[in-house]
Design an enzyme around this catalytic site. Structure first.
Site, short mmCIF file in Angstrom:
data_model
loop_
_atom_site.label_atom_id
_atom_site.label_comp_id
_atom_site.label_asym_id
_atom_site.label_seq_id
_atom_site.Cartn_x
_atom_site.Cartn_y
_atom_site.Cartn_z
N ARG A 37 0.83 -1.21 0.00
CA ARG A 37 0.00 0.00 0.00
C ARG A 37 0.86 1.26 0.00
NH1 ARG A 37 -5.09 0.70 -0.21
NH2 ARG A 37 -5.44 -1.53 -0.03
N HIS A 40 1.99 1.51 -3.59
CA HIS A 40 0.83 1.89 -4.40
C HIS A 40 0.50 3.37 -4.24
CE1 HIS A 40 -3.67 2.02 -5.06
NE2 HIS A 40 -3.25 1.50 -6.19
#
Length: 211
Positions: A37, A40
């Protein structure tokens, strides 16, 4: 032109594309989610080798959040980026005092940044909480001082301030501390979206529904 339109499908595909960049790193499944994450959120696979997570950080943070721990942030951008509805479903809330007039007055009187003054004002209530710092090295330095000198013990410090003055040094100090679990990134990279992403990864580890 054909393209993926569904939010969760986009996220799943993104995680598939990120996966090869963290394959060689020894991580638990929960830690992989934090790494993924962060990468990302940044859109930058160069984060993979510079993320640092202490041994119990993800487990300790998720346990605290699951039990209703609050989150304390240095700036509004971190607070805004955290999934507050998800956090509230566990009983927690996000706190940020950088815009409080009282904090502005204290910072001016003491000759320090507002983020430092805000963290100083939280003091002992940081014990058991998750601290998320994405902008101000001064805030991270102050939290570490509270840990070292006043016995404050957050469940986890997500310390990922960005910039060229103090950021790398504050994160190095965090990684060298042996008193509180941490999540950080080496060097000058980081920022509010990155800190929020790390926190959200742990919230979604507890409950991955996106209500």
């Amino acid at each position: 032109m054909e393209f993926i339109k569904q939010p969760m499908a986009i996220e799943r595909r993104s995680m598939e594309l990120i996966a090869p960049y963290i394959e060689g790193i020894s991580l638990s499944e929960a830690e992989k989610k934090v790494y993924s994450r962060i990468i990302h959120s940044a859109g930058d696979v160069e984060y993979a080798p510079i993320i640092r997570i202490s041994e119990t950080a993800v487990a300790d943070a998720t346990a605290a959040l699951r039990s209703g721990a609050d989150i304390y942030t240095d700036v509004e951008m971190v607070r805004t980026g955290i999934n507050k509805r998800k956090l509230a479903s566990f009983g927690g809330a996000v706190h940020c005092r950088i815009q409080d007039p009282e904090i502005a007055a204290q910072a001016k009187a003491q000759g320090v940044t507002r983020s430092l003054a805000a963290m100083r004002s939280f003091g002992a209530v940081l014990t058991g909480s998750v601290v998320a710092i994405g902008n101000a090295p001064t805030a991270l330095f102050e939290v570490l001082r509270l840990v070292r000198e006043e016995g404050v013990r957050p469940a986890c410090i997500v310390g990922i301030p960005v910039g060229f003055v103090g950021a790398a040094d504050s994160k190095k100090a965090l990684a060298e501390n042996r008193l509180v679990p941490y999540i950080t990134v080496e060097g000058t990279k980081g920022g509010s979206p990155i800190a929020a992403a790390a926190v959200n990864a742990m919230l979604y580890e507890i409950d991955n529904s996106r209500d």
